[in-house]
Scaffold this motif. Structure first.
Motif, PDB file in Angstrom:
ATOM      1  N   ASN A  10       0.862  -1.173   0.000  1.00  0.00           N
ATOM      2  CA  ASN A  10       0.000   0.000   0.000  1.00  0.00           C
ATOM      3  C   ASN A  10       0.904   1.231   0.000  1.00  0.00           C
ATOM      4  O   ASN A  10       1.475   1.586   1.027  1.00  0.00           O
ATOM      5  CB  ASN A  10      -0.898   0.000   1.237  1.00  0.00           C
ATOM      6  N   GLY A  41      -1.485  -1.850  -4.830  1.00  0.00           N
ATOM      7  CA  GLY A  41      -2.831  -1.307  -4.910  1.00  0.00           C
ATOM      8  C   GLY A  41      -2.856   0.154  -4.497  1.00  0.00           C
ATOM      9  O   GLY A  41      -2.286   0.520  -3.464  1.00  0.00           O
ATOM     10  N   SER A  43      -5.681   1.767  -3.871  1.00  0.00           N
ATOM     11  CA  SER A  43      -6.856   1.958  -3.030  1.00  0.00           C
ATOM     12  C   SER A  43      -7.194   0.622  -2.384  1.00  0.00           C
ATOM     13  O   SER A  43      -6.676  -0.427  -2.787  1.00  0.00           O
ATOM     14  CB  SER A  43      -8.052   2.440  -3.856  1.00  0.00           C
ATOM     15  N   LEU A  44      -8.073   0.655  -1.372  1.00  0.00           N
ATOM     16  CA  LEU A  44      -8.479  -0.590  -0.727  1.00  0.00           C
ATOM     17  C   LEU A  44      -9.163  -1.512  -1.720  1.00  0.00           C
ATOM     18  O   LEU A  44      -8.893  -2.718  -1.748  1.00  0.00           O
ATOM     19  CB  LEU A  44      -9.410  -0.296   0.448  1.00  0.00           C
ATOM     20  N   THR A  45     -10.016  -0.959  -2.561  1.00  0.00           N
ATOM     21  CA  THR A  45     -10.716  -1.789  -3.546  1.00  0.00           C
ATOM     22  C   THR A  45      -9.739  -2.469  -4.484  1.00  0.00           C
ATOM     23  O   THR A  45      -9.829  -3.683  -4.743  1.00  0.00           O
ATOM     24  CB  THR A  45     -11.706  -0.927  -4.356  1.00  0.00           C
ATOM     25  N   GLU A  46      -8.763  -1.697  -4.990  1.00  0.00           N
ATOM     26  CA  GLU A  46      -7.773  -2.282  -5.899  1.00  0.00           C
ATOM     27  C   GLU A  46      -6.905  -3.301  -5.172  1.00  0.00           C
ATOM     28  O   GLU A  46      -6.589  -4.370  -5.719  1.00  0.00           O
ATOM     29  CB  GLU A  46      -6.906  -1.191  -6.509  1.00  0.00           C
ATOM     30  N   SER A  47      -6.528  -2.997  -3.936  1.00  0.00           N
ATOM     31  CA  SER A  47      -5.705  -3.938  -3.169  1.00  0.00           C
ATOM     32  C   SER A  47      -6.440  -5.258  -2.955  1.00  0.00           C
ATOM     33  O   SER A  47      -5.841  -6.338  -3.032  1.00  0.00           O
ATOM     34  CB  SER A  47      -5.326  -3.329  -1.818  1.00  0.00           C
ATOM     35  N   ARG A  48      -7.729  -5.196  -2.686  1.00  0.00           N
ATOM     36  CA  ARG A  48      -8.505  -6.423  -2.495  1.00  0.00           C
ATOM     37  C   ARG A  48      -8.585  -7.231  -3.788  1.00  0.00           C
ATOM     38  O   ARG A  48      -8.475  -8.463  -3.763  1.00  0.00           O
ATOM     39  CB  ARG A  48      -9.899  -6.085  -1.977  1.00  0.00           C
ATOM     40  N   GLU A  49      -8.774  -6.549  -4.914  1.00  0.00           N
ATOM     41  CA  GLU A  49      -8.802  -7.242  -6.206  1.00  0.00           C
ATOM     42  C   GLU A  49      -7.465  -7.914  -6.484  1.00  0.00           C
ATOM     43  O   GLU A  49      -7.414  -9.075  -6.942  1.00  0.00           O
ATOM     44  CB  GLU A  49      -9.159  -6.264  -7.320  1.00  0.00           C
ATOM     45  N   GLY A  73      -7.733  -4.697   6.095  1.00  0.00           N
ATOM     46  CA  GLY A  73      -8.612  -4.557   4.945  1.00  0.00           C
ATOM     47  C   GLY A  73      -8.660  -5.787   4.058  1.00  0.00           C
ATOM     48  O   GLY A  73      -9.542  -5.903   3.197  1.00  0.00           O
ATOM     49  N   SER A 132     -23.316  -5.273   8.724  1.00  0.00           N
ATOM     50  CA  SER A 132     -21.894  -5.182   8.386  1.00  0.00           C
ATOM     51  C   SER A 132     -21.035  -5.906   9.420  1.00  0.00           C
ATOM     52  O   SER A 132     -21.304  -5.854  10.626  1.00  0.00           O
ATOM     53  CB  SER A 132     -21.481  -3.710   8.319  1.00  0.00           C
ATOM     54  N   ARG A 134     -16.861  -6.163  10.273  1.00  0.00           N
ATOM     55  CA  ARG A 134     -15.501  -5.735   9.968  1.00  0.00           C
ATOM     56  C   ARG A 134     -14.536  -6.485  10.878  1.00  0.00           C
ATOM     57  O   ARG A 134     -14.773  -6.616  12.094  1.00  0.00           O
ATOM     58  CB  ARG A 134     -15.358  -4.233  10.186  1.00  0.00           C
TER      59      ARG A 134
END
Length: 302
Positions: A10, A41, A43-49, A73, A132, A134
């Motif tokens: 990150n 990544g 962003s968090l979304t990109e890192s998760r992908e 995350g 949710s 987390r």
């Protein structure tokens, strides 16, 4: 090691220091002859992908370069996987790294743990709020400390530690008791007004502040520290004891080890691993033996 190592980083972690730390870790791994596949990544979304793609490729070790928030995350992807996880600390707090006695000063030494470390299976905390859930690794903060974190995030000036201290002063001026309602391990809900509640899977938050003294991430329990209502001067006087981990003996502080905590308060904000995870009411629980980490083969840490 016959396969490859996946490294996900990150770049924003540690106020940008993660870029240099990732480069040092990757160079160390490649110099030792390991095949390294790098995923960055933004962003968090990109890192998760990217993490999902990396896991599909079947690495021998999954290396995360970043702070507690970077790893937390990705937890829902990593929990229950057979691949062990190594961390190269690159955040501002690195409290999980402290709990696992990982090298903090040398990216090369931390990367070496991915090759020579021993597996340690740890618990993972979870915060359930409405629909949710987390996951977290270190401490969930509720009350005064969560407000300071939130205030720090909102301030645009000054930079560095001074911003945290300014946030601390502002929240001290605004200090009010929080009307917590708490149930521990399914017991009857009770009123427990106070200054803060910390629910720890590990000892510290905020870069080494040992709020939950004695908490370990593999005992199947959460450590709940409740600081009852304090005035400003009394709270200020408590800080030196807190920094030394000697606050549990103070009359206004209580401590229990439990498996779950249900907690609510008007306007409540919950932070875990430095990230905002819930508001108003939540239940905090523990997933026992959920994640396999690699830690130093010896007890030495730099």
């Amino acid at each position: 090691m016959t396969g490859h190592v996946a490294v996900i980083s990150n770049p924003a972690a540690g106020k940008g220091r993660a870029v240099r730390i990732a480069a040092e870790a990757i160079e160390s791994l490649r110099t030792s002859g390991v095949e390294v596949r790098v995923y960055t990544g933004s962003s968090l979304t990109e890192s998760r992908e990217l993490a999902a793609r990396a896991l599909e490729a079947g690495p021998d070790v999954f290396v995360v370069v970043g702070g507690d928030g970077t790893l937390s995350g990705l937890l829902d992807l990593l929990c229950g996987q057979s691949v062990p996880v190594a961390v190269v600390p690159a955040g501002t707090g690195n409290d999980l790294a402290r709990a696992l006695r990982l090298p903090l000063r040398s990216a090369a030494d931390a990367a070496l743990v991915a090759q020579t470390g021993r597996p340690r299976v740890i618990d993972v905390g979870e915060v359930r709020c409405g629909a949710s859930t987390r996951l977290f690794l270190t401490v969930a903060a509720l009350g005064f400390d969560a407000r300071v974190t939130e205030r720090t995030d909102r301030l645009r000036w000054p930079s560095g530690p001074l911003r945290y201290y300014l946030a601390l002063i502002i929240e001290l001026v605004r200090l009010r008791p929080v009307p917590f309602r708490i149930s521990l391990d399914g017991e009857q809900t009770r009123d427990a007004a106070g200054t803060l509640v910390a629910v720890g899977n590990t000892e510290s938050y905020g870069g080494g502040m040992p709020i939950c003294v004695g908490a370990t991430p593999d005992d199947g329990m959460l450590d709940v520290v409740h600081v009852r209502t304090l005035g400003r001067l009394r709270l200020i006087a408590l800080f030196p004891r807190l920094l030394r981990g000697r606050h549990l003996g103070v009359a206004e502080v209580s401590h229990r080890r439990v498996r779950s905590v249900a907690i609510s308060a008007p306007g409540l904000t919950v932070y875990a691993d430095g990230e905002r995870v819930a508001t108003e009411e939540c239940t905090i629980g523990i997933r026992v033996a959920a994640l396999t980490m690699l830690v130093p083969a010896s007890d030495q840490v730099d």
